[in-house]
Design an enzyme around this catalytic site. Structure first.
Site, short mmCIF file in Angstrom:
data_model
loop_
_atom_site.label_atom_id
_atom_site.label_comp_id
_atom_site.label_asym_id
_atom_site.label_seq_id
_atom_site.Cartn_x
_atom_site.Cartn_y
_atom_site.Cartn_z
N HIS A 168 -2.45 -10.93 -10.95
CA HIS A 168 -2.05 -9.99 -9.97
C HIS A 168 -1.77 -10.61 -8.64
O HIS A 168 -2.56 -11.36 -8.13
CB HIS A 168 -3.15 -8.96 -9.81
CG HIS A 168 -2.59 -7.83 -9.07
ND1 HIS A 168 -2.67 -7.75 -7.71
CD2 HIS A 168 -1.84 -6.82 -9.47
CE1 HIS A 168 -2.02 -6.68 -7.34
NE2 HIS A 168 -1.52 -6.10 -8.38
N LYS A 596 5.32 5.58 -6.18
CA LYS A 596 6.23 5.15 -5.12
C LYS A 596 7.43 6.09 -5.08
O LYS A 596 8.05 6.30 -4.05
CB LYS A 596 6.70 3.73 -5.43
CG LYS A 596 7.40 3.07 -4.26
CD LYS A 596 7.95 1.71 -4.65
CE LYS A 596 9.16 1.86 -5.53
NZ LYS A 596 9.82 0.62 -5.85
#
EC number: 4.1.1.31
Length: 960
Positions: A168, A596
C-alpha cells in the site's frame, strides 16, 4: 529545567483529566515515553531545541483547549523562523512523539483486554469500539440465542476468512522502524509487570532509551521508491514476526473455547478457518512496475520463505517425538527409509548422523526434513539463476505429499495411546501446513479488463476475422464461447506483440509455469460484462494454465455496482460457464472508487443493495457466492472497526465465507505484534460466525425508501461541489498537499491513472490522503448534511425514523458511527490555516462555505445519534484522540507553512540562528539536510514536508 519537565506531563494530564477506568495507564505510558524522548533530544541536540519543542507542544495544547486561532499563527511564525536543519529535527521529533503515543495506546489496549478476560467482565462489549471475544461469542450463541453446540461447531468447521494483504502506497513507516517499535512495546509492557525487580527495571529502562534513540536516529524517509518485491518482503515480514506462530496459537484458543461450551473435540486441522492471500507482486492495475518476472520472483520468494519456516521448526518436532512405540504401518515405512538412507548429513545442526531405527518418528521426520531442505534450495536456485540442479522429485511439489508423513505420525501416536502428545507441536505443525501450504500465501492477479480486450483484438486482427474491440457484447460472447468449446489453438509464436500484449500474455505464461498452489484468484478491474470474464478463461486455456484460476469480476464505480447483478445473471445463464465453475463464484466489490465517485453515504448504500441483489441472483442459479470486500484502511475508502463492519453487512451475504483486503497501512495495526495479531484473527472469526448464525435484521421498507431518497440528495450535493464547481480542482490543489504527495516514495504505484486531468483521473488513495492531511476529511462527510436536512424539511417526524434506524439497524449505525469518529479527528480550524496561507483570495469564501457545511453536518449527525458531544459513547477513543491532538496540530501548522514556502519563494521569513548544538558551526553544510540530494526546493523544505505528512498519517491512524 525541572518546571518545564512538569509542564509536558502536566499538559498531558490536563488534556485527559479523569482516568477512564481504574486500569487506565495510558497517560502514564505516554508521559514516560515522551519524557525519555525529550531527554534523548536534549542529549543529542541540546537544551534550546528541547525547550523549543516543548513550547510548540504547549501552544498546540492551549489551542486544543480554547480553540483560539491566534495561537496557531504564533506557532506558525515560530516554526518558519527555524533554519533548515532544525526544522527537520523538530518535524521529526513530533512525528516520533506521535509514533510513541500510538505504541502506548497499543500496549494499553492489549493490557485492558487481558484485565477484562481475567475478570470475565464484558459489560461494554456491545458498544461499538470493543471487539468480540471468540469464547464470549460461542457462549452467547449457545446460551442466549438458543443454538445447539453441534450447530456452532459445524458452522465453525466450515467457515473461511481469507485475509488478502495488499501493498500500500501509504504504509508510511519503514520496516527498519517497525521492528524498533515492536521492541519499544515489549519494554513498556515488561516495565509495568507486577513482579519486576529493581535491577530488571533499570535494565529495561536502558533498553527503552536505546530503542527510542535508535528509532529517532533512523532516517524515516525512503530515499528510493519501493519495488513490488520490497513491498512483498515488507508484507511477508509479518509472517515471520507474528502470523506464523500466531495462527496455531489462535486455533488452540478456539479448541479451549469449544471445550468450555461442552464440545470435547478439537477443531480438525484441515478446517480452513483462516487463510492468507496477497496482492503484492500480482496487482498490475495501473502499476507498470509489476511485470511477469516480478510475479515469478514473488512466488518463488514466498515458496522459499515457507520452506525455510517449516525447516526451522522440524528439528524441534524431531526432539519432541522421541517415542519408540508406533503402529505397524509407521514401522514398515520407517524401516524402508532406514534401509535406503545411509549417509550422514553434516550440514544439519541436530540429528546429523543417521537416526537409529528404534526412533521411528525421527526416521520419518528426518526424511521430511531432507525434502524441505531441497525444496528451499531449489526455490533459491530458481530465484537466483532461473535453473536448479536439484530434481523436482527430491522436493515437495504439492501439499498432500507434505501432509502424508505428518498424518501418518499423528495416526500412529493416537493408535498407541499417545494422543496428548500428538495434540502438541505436531498438531500445530499440521495446522500450519494446512493453512500456509508450500506457498505461504496465495497470490491474486489483478488486471484491467481493457488490457485483455487489447490482446484479443490483436489476435482477431491477426486471424483476419475483424476487430474484437469493435464487436458488440453478443458477438464477443459468441466468438469466445465457440473458441472455448473448440479445441484448436488460437495463435502461434508468429502473433505480432506490442509491449502491452507481451506483458499480459507473459503473466498467463507464468501462471502456467509455476505450481498451481501459488495462486488464488484472477481479478478483473473495471469489469462490466460477461465477455470480460470469458476473455480471461480463454486466455488461460490458450496459455496452457493447467489448473485455471477462478475469475473474479471487480465492480467499483457507482454505475457498475448498479449494473453488477444483471451482469452476473447474464454470466450464470451461459451453460459453458456454469459447468466450469462447479457451483461457486466470487465477486469483488471495491469501496474506494465508488466513494470518490459519489461520496461515502451513497457508496455505502449502493454497496449494501448491490450485495443483496447479487445474493438473490446467485440463489436463483444455485451458486454459492463469496463476496470479496476491497476495503481501504480509511473511512473514506470503506475502513473502520472490523467486527462492526462485518456485522453491518446485509443478512445472508457472508454465509461463512468472507474475503477482505487488509491494506498496507492497516497491516501494522492488525498484525504488528503478537497480541494484536491474535485479536485480529479473533475479531474476524467471531464476527463472521455471528453474522452467519445470528444475522442482522433486514431494513424495513420505510427505512429503505428514506435511504434511497437520502442517497440521491447526497450524491447530487457531492457531485455539484466536486465535479461541477468549476474552480473546485484549483481549490483542492491549493488547499491540500496533493501536488506534493507524489514525492513521498510511498508505494510502487503512480498516484495518477493519467498524468493530466481532474479529480476523475486521481487515484482514490491520494484523494483521501490529501484531505486527511488537512484534517478536513471532505470526501467522508460531504453530502450527508444536505441529505438529512432535506429529509427533515420534508417531514419533521422523519427525525424519529432516523433515530429508530440508528438504534435498530446495524448498517445505518455503523455508517453514522464512523462519520462521528471522523468528526472527532477533524478540525476545520486547522483547515482554515491552510486556506489562509495557500488559497487564492477569490477562493477564500469557497473554503469558508465548506467549513460552514462541515459544522452543520456535524450538528445534524449528533442530533440523529442523540449525542450531545462527539464520541460521548466511547470515552476510550475520545481520551486517545485528545492525547494525540497536540502533536498533530504542531505538524499541521508546520506543514501549512512549509507548503507556503515551497509554493511562494517570495514569502518573507526572519531566520533565527540554529538551536541544535549539532548545527552550530554555520560554515559547515548540515549533514541532515544533505540526505536529500535531489530536492528542487530550498534546503530542508522537502524533508520537513514529508516528515509532517508521515507524522499526521501516523496520528490519524486510519488515513492512507
Amino acid at each position: 529545567m525541572p518546571e518545564r519537565h512538569q509542564s509536558i506531563d502536566a499538559q498531558l494530564r490536563l488534556l485527559a483529566p479523569g482516568k477512564v477506568s481504574e486500569d487506565d495507564k495510558l497517560v502514564e505510558y505516554d508521559a514516560l515515553l515522551v519524557d525519555r524522548f525529550l531527554d534523548i533530544l536534549q542529549d543529542l541536540h541540546g537544551p534550546h531545541l528541547r525547550e523549543f519543542v516543548q513550547e510548540c507542544y504547549e501552544l498546540s495544547a492551549e489551542y486544543e483547549n480554547d480553540r483560539d486561532e491566534a495561537r496557531l499563527g504564533e506557532l506558525g511564525s515560530k516554526l518558519t523562523s527555524l533554519p533548515p536543519g532544525d526544522s527537520i529535527v523538530v518535524a521529526s521529533s513530533f512525528s516520533h512523539m506521535l509514533n510513541l503515543a500510538n505504541l502506548a495506546e497499543e500496549v494499553q489496549v492489549a493490557q485492558r483486554r487481558r484485565i477484562k478476560l481475567k475478570r470475565g467482565d464484558f459489560a461494554d462489549e456491545a458498544s461499538a469500539p470493543t471487539e468480540s471475544d471468540i469464547e464470549e461469542t460461542l457462549k452467547r450463541l449457545v446460551s442466549q440465542l438458543g443454538k445447539s453446540r453441534e450447530e456452532v461447531f459445524d458452522a465453525l468447521k466450515n467457515q473461511t476468512v481469507d485475509l488478502v494483504f495488499t501493498a500500500h502506497p501509504t504504509q508510511s513507516v519503514r520496516r527498519s522502524l517497525l521492528q524498533k517499535h515492536g521492541r519499544i512495546r515489549n519494554c513498556l509492557r515488561q516495565l509495568y509487570a507486577k513482579d519486576i525487580t529493581a535491577d530488571d527495571k533499570q535494565e529495561l529502562d536502558e533498553a527503552l532509551q536505546r530503542e527510542i534513540q535508535a528509532a529517532f536516529r533512523t532516517d524515516e524517509i525512503r530515499r528510493t521508491p519501493p519495488t513490488p518485491q520490497d513491498e512483498m518482503r515488507a508484507g511477508m515480514s509479518y509472517f515471520h514476526e507474528t502470523i506464523w506462530k500466531g495462527v496455531p496459537k489462535f486455533l488452540r484458543r478456539i479448541d479451549t473455547a469449544l471445550k468450555n461450551i461442552g464440545i470435547n473435540e478439537r477443531l480438525p486441522y484441515n478446517a480452513p478457518l483462516i487463510q492468507f492471500s496477497s496482492w503484492m507482486g500480482g496487482d498490475r492495475d495501473g502499476n507498470p512496475r509489476v511485470t511477469p518476472e516480478v510475479t515469478r520472483d514473488v512466488c518463488l520468494l514466498a515458496r522459499m520463505m515457507a520452506a525455510n519456516l517449516y525447516f526451522s521448526q522440524i528439528e524441534d518436532l524431531m526432539f519432541e517425538l522421541s517415542m519408540w512405540r508406533c503402529s505397524d504401518e509407521l514401522r514398515i515405512r520407517a524401516d524402508e527409509l532406514h534401509r535406503s538412507s545411509k549417509r550422514a548429513a553434516k550440514h544439519y545442526i541436530e540429528f546429523w548422523k543417521q537416526v537409529p531405527p528404534n526412533e521411528p518418528y525421527r526416521v520419518i521426520l528426518g526424511d521430511v526434513r531432507d525434502k524441505l531442505y531441497y525444496t528451499r534450495e531449489r526455490s533459491r536456485h530458481l530465484l537466483s539463476s532461473g535453473i536448479s540442479e536439484i530434481p523436482e522429485e527430491a522436493t515437495f511439489t504439492n501439499v498432500e505429499q507434505f501432509l502424508e508423513p505428518l498424518e501418518l505420525c499423528y495416526r500412529s501416536l493416537c493408535a498407541c495411546g499417545d494422543k496428548p502428545i500428538a495434540d502438541g507441536s505436531l498438531l500445530d505443525f499440521l495446522r500450519q501446513v494446512f493453512n500456509f501450504g508450500l506457498a505461504l500465501v496465495k497470490l491474486d492477479i489483478r488486471q484491467e479488463s481493457d488490457r485483455h480486450t487489447d490482446v484479443l483484438d490483436s489476435i482477431t486482427t491477426h486471424l483476419g476475422i475483424g476487430s474484437y474491440a469493435e464487436w458488440s457484447e453478443e458477438k464477443r460472447q459468441d466468438w469466445l464461447l465457440s473458441e472455448l468449446r473448440g479445441k484448436r489453438p488460437l495463435f502461434g509464436s508468429d502473433l505480432p506483440q506490442t509491449e502491452e500484449t507481451a506483458d499480459v500474455l507473459g503473466t498467463f505464461h507464468v501462471l502456467a509455469e509455476l505450481p498451481a498452489d501459488c495462486f488464488g484468484a484472477y481479478i478483473i478491474s473495471m469489469a462490466t460484462a460477461p465477455s470480460d470474464v470469458l476473455a480471461v478463461e480463454l486466455l488461460q486455456r490458450e496459455c496452457h494454465v493447467k489448473q485455471p484460476l477462478r475469475v473474479v469480476p471487480l465492480f467499483e464505480k457507482l454505475a457498475d455496482l448498479e449494473a453488477a447483478p444483471a451482469a452476473v445473471a447474464r454470466l450464470f445463464s451461459i451453460d459453458w460457464y456454469m459447468n466450469r465453475i462447479n457451483g461457486k463464484q466470487e465477486v469483488m466489490i471495491g469501496y474506494s472508487d465508488s466513494g470518490k465517485d459519489a461520496g461515502r453515504l451513497s457508496a455505502a448504500w449502493q454497496m449494501y443493495k448491490a450485495q443483496e441483489e447479487l445474493i438473490k441472483v446467485a440463489k436463483h442459479y444455485g451458486v454459492k457466492l463469496t463476496m470479496f470486500h476491497g476495503r481501504g484502511g480509511t473511512v473514506g475508502r470503506g475502513g473502520g472497526p472490523t467486527h462492526l463492519a462485518i456485522l453491518s453487512q446485509p443478512p445472508d451475504t457472508i454465509h461463512g465465507s468472507l474475503r477482505v483486503t487488509v491494506q498496507g497501512e492497516v497491516i501494522e495495526h492488525s498484525f504488528g505484534e503478537e497480541l494484536l495479531c491474535f485479536r485480529t484473527l479473533q475479531r474476524y472469526t467471531a464476527a463472521t460466525l455471528e453474522h452467519g448464525m445470528h444475522p442482522p435484521i433486514s431494513p424495513k421498507p420505510e427505512w429503505r425508501a428514506l435511504m434511497d431518497e437520502m442517497a440521491v440528495v447526497a450524491t447530487k450535493e457531492y457531485r455539484s461541489i466536486v465535479f461541477q464547481e468549476p474552480r473546485f480542482v484549483e481549490y483542492f490543489r491549493s488547499a491540500t498537499p496533493e501536488t506534493e504527495y507524489g514525492r513521498m516514495n510511498i508505494g510502487s504505484r503512480p498516484s495518477k491513472r493519467k498524468p493530466s486531468g481532474g479529480i476523475e483521473s486521481l487515484r482514490a488513495i491520494p484523494w483521501i490522503f490529501a484531505w486527511t492531511q488537512t484534517r478536513f476529511h471532505l470526501p467522508v462527510w460531504l453530502g450527508f448534511g444536505a441529505a438529512i436536512k432535506h429529509i427533515m424539511q420534508k417531514d419533521i417526524r422523519n427525525i424519529h425514523v432516523l433515530k429508530e434506524m440508528y438504534n435498530e439497524w446495524p448498517f445505518f449505525r455503523v455508517t453514522l458511527d464512523l462519520l462521528e469518529m471522523v468528526f472527532a479527528k477533524g478540525d476545520p480550524g486547522i483547515a482554515a490555516v491552510y486556506d489562509k496561507l495557500l488559497v487564492a483570495e477569490d477562493l477564500q469564501s469557497f473554503g469558508e462555505q465548506l467549513r460552514k457545511n462541515y459544522e452543520e453536518t456535524k450538528e445534524l449527525l449528533l442530533q440523529v445519534a442523540g449525542h450531545k458531544d462527539v464520541l460521548e459513547g466511547d470515552p476510550y477513543l475520545k481520551q486517545r484522540l485528545r492525547l494525540r491532538e497536540s502533536y498533530i496540530t504542531t505538524l499541521n501548522v508546520c506543514q501549512a507553512y512549509t507548503l507556503k514556502r515551497i509554493r511562494d519563494p517570495s514569502f518573507q521569513v526572519s531566520p533565527q540562528p540554529p538551536l541544535s548544538k549539532e548545527f552550530t558551526d554555520e560554515s559547515q553544510p548540515v549533514e541532515l539536510v544533505q540526505l536529500n540530494q535531489q530536492s528542487e526546493y530550498a534546503p530542508g523544505l522537502e524533508d520537513t514536508l514529508i516528515l509532517t505528512m508521515k507524522g499526521i498519517a501516523a496520528g490519524m491512524q486510519n488515513t492512507g
